[in-house]
Design an enzyme around this catalytic site. Structure first.
Site, PDB file in Angstrom:
ATOM      1  N   GLY A 121      -4.521   8.601   6.230  1.00  0.00           N
ATOM      2  CA  GLY A 121      -5.824   8.536   5.558  1.00  0.00           C
ATOM      3  C   GLY A 121      -6.240   7.193   4.993  1.00  0.00           C
ATOM      4  O   GLY A 121      -6.291   6.184   5.694  1.00  0.00           O
ATOM      5  N   TYR A 148      -5.307  18.620 -10.164  1.00  0.00           N
ATOM      6  CA  TYR A 148      -5.661  17.385  -9.451  1.00  0.00           C
ATOM      7  C   TYR A 148      -6.705  16.568 -10.224  1.00  0.00           C
ATOM      8  O   TYR A 148      -6.575  15.356 -10.387  1.00  0.00           O
ATOM      9  CB  TYR A 148      -6.178  17.765  -8.064  1.00  0.00           C
ATOM     10  CG  TYR A 148      -6.580  16.609  -7.180  1.00  0.00           C
ATOM     11  CD1 TYR A 148      -5.615  15.871  -6.484  1.00  0.00           C
ATOM     12  CD2 TYR A 148      -7.917  16.262  -7.015  1.00  0.00           C
ATOM     13  CE1 TYR A 148      -5.983  14.823  -5.656  1.00  0.00           C
ATOM     14  CE2 TYR A 148      -8.303  15.218  -6.192  1.00  0.00           C
ATOM     15  CZ  TYR A 148      -7.337  14.492  -5.512  1.00  0.00           C
ATOM     16  OH  TYR A 148      -7.716  13.453  -4.697  1.00  0.00           O
ATOM     17  N   ILE A 206     -13.697  12.398   1.584  1.00  0.00           N
ATOM     18  CA  ILE A 206     -13.399  11.462   2.673  1.00  0.00           C
ATOM     19  C   ILE A 206     -12.627  12.209   3.759  1.00  0.00           C
ATOM     20  O   ILE A 206     -11.751  13.027   3.461  1.00  0.00           O
ATOM     21  CB  ILE A 206     -12.533  10.277   2.142  1.00  0.00           C
ATOM     22  CG1 ILE A 206     -13.138   9.663   0.864  1.00  0.00           C
ATOM     23  CG2 ILE A 206     -12.366   9.210   3.223  1.00  0.00           C
ATOM     24  CD1 ILE A 206     -14.545   9.122   0.977  1.00  0.00           C
ATOM     25  N   VAL A 213       0.862  -1.187   0.000  1.00  0.00           N
ATOM     26  CA  VAL A 213       0.000   0.000   0.000  1.00  0.00           C
ATOM     27  C   VAL A 213       0.896   1.234   0.000  1.00  0.00           C
ATOM     28  O   VAL A 213       1.723   1.401   0.912  1.00  0.00           O
ATOM     29  CB  VAL A 213      -0.926   0.035   1.237  1.00  0.00           C
ATOM     30  CG1 VAL A 213      -1.812   1.291   1.212  1.00  0.00           C
ATOM     31  CG2 VAL A 213      -1.788  -1.214   1.318  1.00  0.00           C
TER      32      VAL A 213
HETATM   33  P1  NAP Z   1      -3.533  11.763   2.910  1.00  0.00           P
HETATM   34  O1  NAP Z   1      -4.124  11.488   4.239  1.00  0.00           O
HETATM   35  O2  NAP Z   1      -2.850  13.046   2.669  1.00  0.00           O
HETATM   36  O3  NAP Z   1      -2.551  10.537   2.540  1.00  0.00           O
HETATM   37  C1  NAP Z   1      -1.729  10.552   1.420  1.00  0.00           C
HETATM   38  C2  NAP Z   1      -0.394   9.952   1.808  1.00  0.00           C
HETATM   39  O4  NAP Z   1       0.449   9.883   0.629  1.00  0.00           O
HETATM   40  C3  NAP Z   1       0.363  10.805   2.836  1.00  0.00           C
HETATM   41  O5  NAP Z   1       0.924   9.997   3.843  1.00  0.00           O
HETATM   42  C4  NAP Z   1       1.458  11.450   1.977  1.00  0.00           C
HETATM   43  O6  NAP Z   1       2.620  11.792   2.688  1.00  0.00           O
HETATM   44  C5  NAP Z   1       1.742  10.328   0.996  1.00  0.00           C
HETATM   45  N1  NAP Z   1       2.516  10.804  -0.150  1.00  0.00           N
HETATM   46  C6  NAP Z   1       2.475  12.027  -0.732  1.00  0.00           C
HETATM   47  N2  NAP Z   1       3.365  12.100  -1.740  1.00  0.00           N
HETATM   48  C7  NAP Z   1       3.977  10.890  -1.794  1.00  0.00           C
HETATM   49  C8  NAP Z   1       4.996  10.340  -2.612  1.00  0.00           C
HETATM   50  N3  NAP Z   1       5.570  11.077  -3.589  1.00  0.00           N
HETATM   51  N4  NAP Z   1       5.394   9.073  -2.413  1.00  0.00           N
HETATM   52  C9  NAP Z   1       4.846   8.343  -1.417  1.00  0.00           C
HETATM   53  N5  NAP Z   1       3.887   8.801  -0.596  1.00  0.00           N
HETATM   54  C10 NAP Z   1       3.448  10.060  -0.776  1.00  0.00           C
HETATM   55  O7  NAP Z   1      -4.667  11.664   1.807  1.00  0.00           O
HETATM   56  P2  NAP Z   1      -5.821  10.567   1.562  1.00  0.00           P
HETATM   57  O8  NAP Z   1      -7.111  11.257   1.658  1.00  0.00           O
HETATM   58  O9  NAP Z   1      -5.588   9.347   2.366  1.00  0.00           O
HETATM   59  O10 NAP Z   1      -5.562  10.275   0.039  1.00  0.00           O
HETATM   60  C11 NAP Z   1      -5.232   8.992  -0.450  1.00  0.00           C
HETATM   61  C12 NAP Z   1      -5.567   8.936  -1.930  1.00  0.00           C
HETATM   62  O11 NAP Z   1      -6.972   9.111  -2.078  1.00  0.00           O
HETATM   63  C13 NAP Z   1      -4.915  10.082  -2.718  1.00  0.00           C
HETATM   64  O12 NAP Z   1      -4.519   9.588  -3.980  1.00  0.00           O
HETATM   65  C14 NAP Z   1      -6.044  11.073  -2.876  1.00  0.00           C
HETATM   66  O13 NAP Z   1      -5.870  11.874  -4.010  1.00  0.00           O
HETATM   67  C15 NAP Z   1      -7.228  10.138  -3.003  1.00  0.00           C
HETATM   68  N6  NAP Z   1      -8.524  10.751  -2.694  1.00  0.00           N
HETATM   69  C16 NAP Z   1      -8.779  11.292  -1.474  1.00  0.00           C
HETATM   70  C17 NAP Z   1     -10.029  11.865  -1.242  1.00  0.00           C
HETATM   71  C18 NAP Z   1     -10.402  12.485   0.073  1.00  0.00           C
HETATM   72  O14 NAP Z   1     -11.421  13.176   0.140  1.00  0.00           O
HETATM   73  N7  NAP Z   1      -9.650  12.282   1.140  1.00  0.00           N
HETATM   74  C19 NAP Z   1     -10.995  11.862  -2.248  1.00  0.00           C
HETATM   75  C20 NAP Z   1     -10.691  11.294  -3.465  1.00  0.00           C
HETATM   76  C21 NAP Z   1      -9.453  10.729  -3.681  1.00  0.00           C
HETATM   77  P3  NAP Z   1       2.741  13.332   3.190  1.00  0.00           P
HETATM   78  O15 NAP Z   1       1.640  13.544   4.154  1.00  0.00           O
HETATM   79  O16 NAP Z   1       4.120  13.352   3.786  1.00  0.00           O
HETATM   80  O17 NAP Z   1       2.606  14.185   1.937  1.00  0.00           O
END
Ligand code: NAP
Length: 256
Positions: free
Chosen positions: A20, A166, A199, A14
């Site tokens: 998140g 995005y 989310i 993962v």
């Molecule tokens: P999150 O809590 O910010 O988790 C994302 C994780 O990815 C963070 O730990 C981040 O580290 C890490 N990351 C960033 N750049 C990276 C890199 N270059 N290599 C490896 N890891 C990296 O966000 P999330 O909501 O769980 O998002 C997870 C996925 O779901 C993302 O692709 C997001 O676009 C997608 N998504 C989220 C939502 C929502 O509403 N939350 C909705 C639709 C899609 P850092 O914190 O150090 O940057």
């Protein structure tokens, strides 16, 4: 490895596992019997996922067979190193690969810098490409019938104010998923995407409250999703319960 559960005995990678949705995916996949490699740019956060959110939460004092690893998904060398580290530790590539690493750099189209455009594309789209290419190749070389799950976003379908970079990256993830599914089907590797709605994770903390209120009015269930609600779908797509689902993009949005 656990002998019971939807994905019992499978090795799962993962990305974005330090926070998140990625962290929740690690929890649910391990609950369902997988051995989890939690990989993140932030190693300490990935380690916390393994130690606190998997081991302690299930009453164990150590991480067992799960491990935390560091990766920057946008860097080819870092992705290669991740594969080598997994092969050194487990001897086989993962059967489940979840691309959850992602970033936002929101701004109005008229103000968006090229740097913010590039950094979002590099992580969300190129990162998904690099992980898929590297790990699908390893799966084919080891004759592993795997499942790859890419986390897109519902804004990849409908767009969103402040997210031209995005939303384009996430629409790209859907198209990439469909193409990869067509190529990898003959190896019995399935590739699917999830399009989450809004989310409750740290990534949406930067969305202004006013915008969040407006968006929530458009969600029939009237609330943000919980990361676990995405993780359950990830686990379903990882398992044999979804054995004929391939090239799909599944909305998980509360109806948005
Ligand atoms: P999150 O809590 O910010 O988790 C994302 C994780 O990815 C963070 O730990 C981040 O580290 C890490 N990351 C960033 N750049 C990276 C890199 N270059 N290599 C490896 N890891 C990296 O966000 P999330 O909501 O769980 O998002 C997870 C996925 O779901 C993302 O692709 C997001 O676009 C997608 N998504 C989220 C939502 C929502 O509403 N939350 C909705 C639709 C899609 P850092 O914190 O150090 O940057």
């Amino acid at each position: 490895m656990a002998s019971k559960g939807l994905v019992a005995g499978r090795l799962a990678l993962v990305t974005g596992a330090g926070s998140g949705i990625g962290r929740a995916a690690c929890q649910v996949l391990s609950r369902e019997g997988a051995t989890v490699v939690a990989a993140d740019k932030n190693y300490d956060a990935a380690l916390e996922t393994i130690k606190k959110h998997i081991a302690l939460a299930s009453g164990y004092s150590d991480a067992g067979e799960h491990s935390a690893m560091e990766v920057d998904v946008s860097e080819p060398k870092s992705v290669q190193n991740l594969l080598q580290a997994i092969l050194a530790e487990y001897k086989v590539p993962p059967k489940i690969v979840v691309n959850s690493a992602g970033v936002t750099r929101d701004n109005w189209l008229l103000k968006l810098s090229q740097e913010d455009y590039d950094s979002v594309m590099n992580v969300n789209l190129k990162g998904t490409f690099l992980i898929m290419q590297t790990f699908a190749k390893a799966m084919t070389e080891s004759s592993i019938q795997g499942s790859i799950i890419n986390i897109s976003s519902i804004v990849g379908k409908y767009g969103n104010i402040g997210q031209t970079n995005y939303s384009a990256s996430k629409a790209g993830v859907v198209a990439m998923t469909q193409s990869a599914a067509k190529e990898l089907g003959k190896f019995n590797i399935r590739v699917n995407a999830i399009m989450p709605g809004f989310i409750d994770t740290p990534i949406i903390k930067t969305v202004p409250d006013k915008v969040k209120e407006q968006l929530l009015k458009l969600v029939p269930l009237g609330r943000l999703g919980d990361p676990t609600e995405i993780a359950e779908v990830i686990t379903f797509l990882s398992s044999d319960k979804s054995s004929f689902i391939n090239g799909a993009s599944i909305d998980v949005t509360g109806g948005y």
